[in-house]
Design an enzyme around this catalytic site. Sequence first.
Site, PDB file in Angstrom:
ATOM      1  N   VAL A  80       0.862  -1.184   0.000  1.00  0.00           N
ATOM      2  CA  VAL A  80       0.000   0.000   0.000  1.00  0.00           C
ATOM      3  C   VAL A  80       0.894   1.228   0.000  1.00  0.00           C
ATOM      4  CG1 VAL A  80      -1.793   1.279   1.226  1.00  0.00           C
ATOM      5  CG2 VAL A  80      -1.809  -1.227   1.266  1.00  0.00           C
ATOM      6  N   CYS A  81       0.836   2.006  -1.076  1.00  0.00           N
ATOM      7  CA  CYS A  81       1.720   3.164  -1.231  1.00  0.00           C
ATOM      8  C   CYS A  81       1.045   4.421  -0.678  1.00  0.00           C
ATOM      9  CB  CYS A  81       2.067   3.370  -2.708  1.00  0.00           C
ATOM     10  SG  CYS A  81       3.098   2.047  -3.367  1.00  0.00           S
ATOM     11  N   LEU A  82       1.517   4.836   0.492  1.00  0.00           N
ATOM     12  CA  LEU A  82       1.017   6.055   1.133  1.00  0.00           C
ATOM     13  C   LEU A  82       2.192   6.771   1.791  1.00  0.00           C
ATOM     14  CD1 LEU A  82      -2.291   5.002   2.974  1.00  0.00           C
ATOM     15  CD2 LEU A  82      -2.099   6.613   1.068  1.00  0.00           C
TER      16      LEU A  82
END
Length: 446
Positions: free
Chosen positions: A92-94
Amino acid sequence: MADQSVFRITKELSELQKNSDLSLAVACRDIDVRNVKALIIGPHETPYEFGFFEFAFKFNKDYPRKSPQVTAITTNGGRCRFNPNIYANGRVCLSILGTWRGERGEEWSAVQGLESILLSIQSLMSANPYENEPGFEDANDPSDQKNQKDYIQKIRHETLRISVIQRLEDYLKIGPDGTVPAPVAAKDEYDLDMDNIEDESSVPFEPFKDLCKRRFLWYYDSYLAAVQKGKEEIKDGSPFARMPFEGTSNTMEGKFNYSELERRLQNIKKALDAETEAWETEGLEAKAKESTVAVNLRRQFEQIVESFNRSGVPHNLELVEGNPFVWVLTYFGKPMTNLDGGLFRIKLCFSPRFPEEQPRIKFETRLFHHRIAADGTPCYVVPMSRREDVKTHIEAVIEALEEEQPPYDPRTLVYPEAFKLYWGSPEDRRMYNRRLRRSVQQSMEE
């Protein structure tokens, strides 16, 4: 530090479980608060609408000084990338997780927590997720516009196929053809004696099973509407288009087959209805054995009847053939409202696993109402702390039915036709009121 970390996680879990956000859910095993499962229900008017997306959170002892590790679980076994920022391998790219470079001030801080991460992930599930990919935020090229439409189409299809249909088929143990296994196999799963199990981690942890089943019944008509929209827009057998930012092992491949999805949705609905009916038979067996749940439900029934009599509530409550797992509430419409004069039969079915499995409630008398699905399933909410109290369930159903000025909330969209009229123009609302009154009048004639 470790104790402080556990205290912080426990506090956040408790706060999330107390609130009434219908699109987020969290859970963990009592013995392991550092490993948390979370469910995000896809937002309305997006290709993720009412999908069930699961994530795993791993908190280390440095939390909240450092962010937790977050992994997407709903990936079809690592084969489906549901968003430019949610990879097929679960990444999950955050920026707040440190998994993506962000602007100054967007990095993690100790004031953030589980809820803020969930809301950030939910915000990725937008109406046009194509724009989440860096460099494609303002894509106005004709080819990009086509890609945006194609991307939305395949996310809608896979949201239904993977996050809803596959999940529910797995919970119900049915195949794509709707084949249901022998009842004994399903029952044995719940007959595990937890006191005799040394390693609780060996038991499958599926905290959202009952929630997803109940929400499926809420959103069933919306799923069918999404299928119908898809069938009108794209032909079965058409291949998914690969997006410019999708790689060979990080993509969403497949073909459209909305006709098959429609059949599978219908099979799930039949299986859920059959499961509810089976509770009646199982309930009689539990009553004969004088199980704890049977005794508890009988006692609650008697207390609620006594409460109705004391307070002068006009509604009538009775057991079906003396079965404490099947109740019938006769609801009398509230005077001086659109429900005035109505007489409605409401059936409450309880599982022998209550309260782990929450009651399934259905209006057997048809009522055109924005909080009641076409099949009679009411949309209502009870706090986690009150889920064992049947009176709270009954009061919550009646409150949803009688609420005169409810806030607009698309998460309660359980009867699309009635919901659209209720929240439409003044003329739409007048049409809604006419249809509601007509169904009330018909209830008196039955």
